[in-house]
Design a protein around this motif. Structure first.
Motif, PDB file in Angstrom:
ATOM      1  N   ALA A 104       0.080  -1.305  -3.418  1.00  0.00           N
ATOM      2  CA  ALA A 104      -1.323  -1.169  -2.981  1.00  0.00           C
ATOM      3  C   ALA A 104      -1.733  -2.468  -2.308  1.00  0.00           C
ATOM      4  N   GLN A 105      -2.243  -2.334  -1.101  1.00  0.00           N
ATOM      5  CA  GLN A 105      -2.517  -3.509  -0.260  1.00  0.00           C
ATOM      6  C   GLN A 105      -3.637  -4.402  -0.791  1.00  0.00           C
ATOM      7  N   PRO A 106      -3.435  -5.711  -0.680  1.00  0.00           N
ATOM      8  CA  PRO A 106      -4.486  -6.651  -1.106  1.00  0.00           C
ATOM      9  C   PRO A 106      -5.427  -6.973   0.062  1.00  0.00           C
TER      10      PRO A 106
ATOM     11  N   THR B 111       4.426  -0.732  13.416  1.00  0.00           N
ATOM     12  CA  THR B 111       5.700  -0.573  12.691  1.00  0.00           C
ATOM     13  C   THR B 111       5.506  -0.588  11.167  1.00  0.00           C
ATOM     14  N   TYR B 112       4.266  -0.679  10.743  1.00  0.00           N
ATOM     15  CA  TYR B 112       3.901  -0.700   9.327  1.00  0.00           C
ATOM     16  C   TYR B 112       4.616   0.394   8.505  1.00  0.00           C
ATOM     17  N   PRO B 113       4.647   1.647   8.989  1.00  0.00           N
ATOM     18  CA  PRO B 113       5.304   2.682   8.173  1.00  0.00           C
ATOM     19  C   PRO B 113       6.807   2.458   8.020  1.00  0.00           C
TER      20      PRO B 113
ATOM     21  N   ALA C 218      11.095   0.886   4.160  1.00  0.00           N
ATOM     22  CA  ALA C 218      12.029  -0.097   3.596  1.00  0.00           C
ATOM     23  C   ALA C 218      11.642  -0.434   2.154  1.00  0.00           C
ATOM     24  N   ASP C 219      10.330  -0.581   1.887  1.00  0.00           N
ATOM     25  CA  ASP C 219       9.860  -0.877   0.521  1.00  0.00           C
ATOM     26  C   ASP C 219      10.427   0.137  -0.471  1.00  0.00           C
ATOM     27  N   ILE C 220      10.430   1.372  -0.039  1.00  0.00           N
ATOM     28  CA  ILE C 220      10.810   2.471  -0.942  1.00  0.00           C
ATOM     29  C   ILE C 220      12.333   2.575  -1.053  1.00  0.00           C
TER      30      ILE C 220
ATOM     31  N   LYS D  55      -7.311  12.628  -3.564  1.00  0.00           N
ATOM     32  CA  LYS D  55      -8.281  12.060  -2.636  1.00  0.00           C
ATOM     33  C   LYS D  55      -9.631  11.982  -3.337  1.00  0.00           C
ATOM     34  N   ILE D  56     -10.026  10.764  -3.650  1.00  0.00           N
ATOM     35  CA  ILE D  56     -11.367  10.533  -4.198  1.00  0.00           C
ATOM     36  C   ILE D  56     -12.252  10.220  -2.990  1.00  0.00           C
ATOM     37  N   TYR D  57     -13.432  10.824  -2.971  1.00  0.00           N
ATOM     38  CA  TYR D  57     -14.275  10.699  -1.778  1.00  0.00           C
ATOM     39  C   TYR D  57     -15.375   9.661  -1.965  1.00  0.00           C
TER      40      TYR D  57
ATOM     41  N   GLU E 178      -3.090  11.155  -1.311  1.00  0.00           N
ATOM     42  CA  GLU E 178      -2.775  12.079  -0.214  1.00  0.00           C
ATOM     43  C   GLU E 178      -2.587  11.356   1.136  1.00  0.00           C
ATOM     44  N   ASP E 179      -3.364  10.285   1.353  1.00  0.00           N
ATOM     45  CA  ASP E 179      -3.304   9.621   2.664  1.00  0.00           C
ATOM     46  C   ASP E 179      -1.941   8.996   2.968  1.00  0.00           C
ATOM     47  N   GLN E 180      -1.087   8.849   1.957  1.00  0.00           N
ATOM     48  CA  GLN E 180       0.229   8.237   2.190  1.00  0.00           C
ATOM     49  C   GLN E 180       1.351   9.273   2.307  1.00  0.00           C
TER      50      GLN E 180
HETATM   51  P1  TYM Z   1      -3.438   1.474   0.068  1.00  0.00           P
HETATM   52  O1  TYM Z   1      -3.309   0.037  -0.233  1.00  0.00           O
HETATM   53  O2  TYM Z   1      -4.375   1.887   1.139  1.00  0.00           O
HETATM   54  O3  TYM Z   1      -3.836   2.275  -1.235  1.00  0.00           O
HETATM   55  C1  TYM Z   1      -3.167   2.108  -2.475  1.00  0.00           C
HETATM   56  C2  TYM Z   1      -3.011   3.467  -3.155  1.00  0.00           C
HETATM   57  O4  TYM Z   1      -4.292   4.058  -3.399  1.00  0.00           O
HETATM   58  C3  TYM Z   1      -4.326   5.382  -2.856  1.00  0.00           C
HETATM   59  N1  TYM Z   1      -5.709   5.656  -2.394  1.00  0.00           N
HETATM   60  C4  TYM Z   1      -6.416   6.720  -2.771  1.00  0.00           C
HETATM   61  N2  TYM Z   1      -6.129   7.753  -3.584  1.00  0.00           N
HETATM   62  C5  TYM Z   1      -7.105   8.677  -3.780  1.00  0.00           C
HETATM   63  N3  TYM Z   1      -8.330   8.599  -3.204  1.00  0.00           N
HETATM   64  C6  TYM Z   1      -8.657   7.584  -2.392  1.00  0.00           C
HETATM   65  N4  TYM Z   1      -9.872   7.520  -1.854  1.00  0.00           N
HETATM   66  C7  TYM Z   1      -7.682   6.583  -2.142  1.00  0.00           C
HETATM   67  N5  TYM Z   1      -7.671   5.444  -1.394  1.00  0.00           N
HETATM   68  C8  TYM Z   1      -6.451   4.899  -1.567  1.00  0.00           C
HETATM   69  C9  TYM Z   1      -3.340   5.338  -1.694  1.00  0.00           C
HETATM   70  O5  TYM Z   1      -2.897   6.632  -1.353  1.00  0.00           O
HETATM   71  C10 TYM Z   1      -2.246   4.473  -2.276  1.00  0.00           C
HETATM   72  O6  TYM Z   1      -1.376   5.226  -3.090  1.00  0.00           O
HETATM   73  N6  TYM Z   1       0.698   1.945   2.761  1.00  0.00           N
HETATM   74  C11 TYM Z   1       0.172   1.860   1.423  1.00  0.00           C
HETATM   75  C12 TYM Z   1       0.685   0.663   0.643  1.00  0.00           C
HETATM   76  C13 TYM Z   1       2.180   0.623   0.589  1.00  0.00           C
HETATM   77  C14 TYM Z   1       3.000   1.495  -0.184  1.00  0.00           C
HETATM   78  C15 TYM Z   1       4.326   1.076   0.067  1.00  0.00           C
HETATM   79  C16 TYM Z   1       2.728   2.565  -1.045  1.00  0.00           C
HETATM   80  C17 TYM Z   1       2.984  -0.239   1.234  1.00  0.00           C
HETATM   81  N7  TYM Z   1       4.288   0.025   0.935  1.00  0.00           N
HETATM   82  C18 TYM Z   1       5.395   1.723  -0.533  1.00  0.00           C
HETATM   83  C19 TYM Z   1       3.816   3.212  -1.634  1.00  0.00           C
HETATM   84  C20 TYM Z   1       5.140   2.795  -1.368  1.00  0.00           C
HETATM   85  C21 TYM Z   1      -1.339   1.717   1.523  1.00  0.00           C
HETATM   86  O7  TYM Z   1      -1.857   1.225   2.490  1.00  0.00           O
HETATM   87  O8  TYM Z   1      -2.009   2.074   0.390  1.00  0.00           O
END
Ligand code: TYM
Length: 337
Positions: free
Chosen positions: A13-15, A132-134, A139-141, A190-192, A153-155
Motif C-alpha cells: 500500500a503506497q505511502p 511503467t508502474y504496473p 515484479a513486486d508480486i 470498494k469503499i466509497y 477492486e481497483d487493483q
Molecule cells: P494503494 O496504495 O492505492 O491502496 C492500497 C490498498 O488499498 C485498496 N484500496 C481500497 N479498497 C477498497 N476501497 C477503497 N476505497 C480503496 N482504496 C484503496 C487498494 O486496492 C490496495 O489493495 N498499486 C497498489 C500498491 C502496490 C501493490 C503492489 C499492491 C504496489 N505493488 C503489489 C499489491 C501487490 C496501490 O496503488 O494501492
C-alpha cells in the motif's frame, strides 16, 4: 513452483498520503492480517511506486514510517509476516526491468489507473515511471512467487497484467513464476467516499470531507459520519444501485462489526438514516481512537520500526534473490560471478 512450501501472499500500500484511510483498511489490510496464518506473508510499503508522481523527499520518508506504524497497528505481525520497504529490496526494480522487455506498449497503455491519473495531471506532466508502474507492481508480486494478492477492486487489472506477464515469461523461457491470483473480498472491495458515494474513497479525492483517515480524531470521524451523504427515501436497505450512500454505510458497519449485512439491516429496521449515521459514527470514532493511540506508540520508537523493517527486508531478500537468480539464468545473462 509451489509444491514444497506454504502458499505465499503478498501485498503493498503506497505511502502517498499522511495516513491510510478506511478504504485501505477494509479493502486490503483486514485481509492481509487474516491471511498471515495460513500463508507465508510478504507485506511492503511501495516507496518506489510513490515517486512516480510529484513528491517531497522528507515527506516521503515520514510517510513511510507512518505507513509502517499503521500496518503494525492494523495487525500485521512481524513475527509471522515479512514487513518491509520496497526500496530495501533492489530485486523488485531489477525484475521490473526484465518484465518491461516482455510488456507490450499497447498492453501497458490500457491500464485504467494510468489513464485516470494521467488524465488528471495531463499526459505531458505524467512521468514514464507512472506509465511503467504496473510492471513494477508485477515484479513486486512475481519476485516472491506469490500465490495470492489481497487487494481492493481497483487493483484487479494490475493483477491480471501480472498473471499475463508470468504466463508469457513461463511460456517463452521455461516455468519460472507462480501465476498469482487476486484475493478480493466482494463486500469491501470498494469503499466509497462519504460525500460522493459513487466514487471510491481515495486520498487524492478533491475534498477530504468524505474520506476517513486512520489518523482522524474521534471527533473528526463523528463529524464526517454525521454529514455523510445519504439517499432519497427513508428506508435503510442494502441496494448499491439505488441507495449508494446508505449501502456504503452498511458495508462499513458490517465490515467493522463482522456482522453480515442482512443482520445489520435487520437491526436498523424501522429506524432512520440518522440513526445509522450516528451509530456508525460512534463505532468508527472508537475504532480510529484506538488505532491512532497504537500508531502513535509505534511511531514514537523509530529504532524499533527500523529494526522490524530491516528484519522484514532480510527475509524478503532471501526469497527475492533466489527468484532473480533464476530469472537471470533463464534470460540468458552470463552468470559467471
Ligand atoms: P494503494 O496504495 O492505492 O491502496 C492500497 C490498498 O488499498 C485498496 N484500496 C481500497 N479498497 C477498497 N476501497 C477503497 N476505497 C480503496 N482504496 C484503496 C487498494 O486496492 C490496495 O489493495 N498499486 C497498489 C500498491 C502496490 C501493490 C503492489 C499492491 C504496489 N505493488 C503489489 C499489491 C501487490 C496501490 O496503488 O494501492
Amino acid at each position: 513452483m509451489s509444491a514444497d512450501r506454504r502458499p505465499r501472499v503478498l501485498s503493498g500500500a503506497q505511502p502517498t498520503a499522511d495516513s491510510y484511510h478506511l478504504g485501505n483498511y477494509f479493502g486490503a489490510f483486514k485481509q492481509w492480517v487474516g491471511l498471515q496464518d495460513e500463508f507465508e506473508a510478504f507485506y511492503f510499503i511501495p516507496d518506489l511506486h510513490a515517486i512516480t508522481v510529484e513528491y517531497e523527499p522528507a515527506r516521503l520518508r515520514e510517510r513511510t514510517y507512518i505507513a509502517a506504524a499503521q500496518l503494525l497497528a492494523a495487525g500485521v505481525d512481524p513475527e509471522r509476516s515479512a514487513l518491509f520497504v520496497q526500496s530495501h529490496v533492489p530485486e523488485h526494480a531489477q525484475l521490473a526491468w526484465v518484465l518491461g522487455g516482455i510488456t507490450g506498449f499497447g498492453e501497458a497503455s490500457r491500464m485504467t489507473q494510468f489513464k485516470d491519473k494521467s488524465a488528471r495531471t495531463g499526459s505531458d506532466s505524467s512521468s514514464v515511471g507512472l506509465f511503467t508502474y504496473p510492471v513494477l507492481m508485477a515484479a513486486d508480486i512475481l519476485i516472491y512467487q506469490a500465490d495470492r494478492v489481497p487487494v481492493g477492486e481497483d487493483q484487479r487489472q494490475h493483477v491480471e497484467l501480472t498473471r499475463n506477464l508470468a504466463q508469457r515469461f513461463n511460456h517463452r523461457f521455461g516455468d519460472t513464476f507462480t501465476v498469482p491470483q487476486a484475493h478480493i473480498v466482494k463486500a469491501t472491495a470498494k469503499i466509497y467516499d462519504l460525500q460522493d458515494p459513487t466514487s471510491k474513497m481515495s486520498g487524492s479525492n478533491q475534498s477530504h470531507a468524505g474520506v476517513v483517515d486512520l489518523t482522524d480524531t474521534p471527533k473528526q470521524v463523528a463529524k464526517k459520519l454525521r454529514s455523510a451523504v445519504t439517499d432519497s427515501g427513508a428506508e435503510i436497505r442494502f441496494d448499491p444501485s439505488t441507495k449508494p450512500g446508505v449501502s456504503n454505510l452498511l458495508s462499513i458497519y458490517s465490515a467493522l462489526t463482522d456482522e453480515p449485512i442482512e443482520s445489520v439491516v435487520r437491526d436498523f429496521e424501522g429506524k432512520q438514516y440518522g440513526h445509522l449515521k450516528v451509530a456508525l459514527g460512534d463505532l468508527l470514532a472508537d475504532f480510529v481512537g484506538q488505532f491512532g493511540d497504537r500508531t502513535r506508540e509505534l511511531l514514537a520508537d523509530r529504532a524499533e520500526l527500523d529494526r522490524i523493517l530491516a528484519g522484514g527486508a532480510d527475509r524478503a531478500r532471501e526469497v527475492a534473490g533466489a527468484t532473480l537468480d533464476l530469472v537471470y539464468e533463464r534470460s540468458g545473462f552470463v552468470r559467471g560471478r
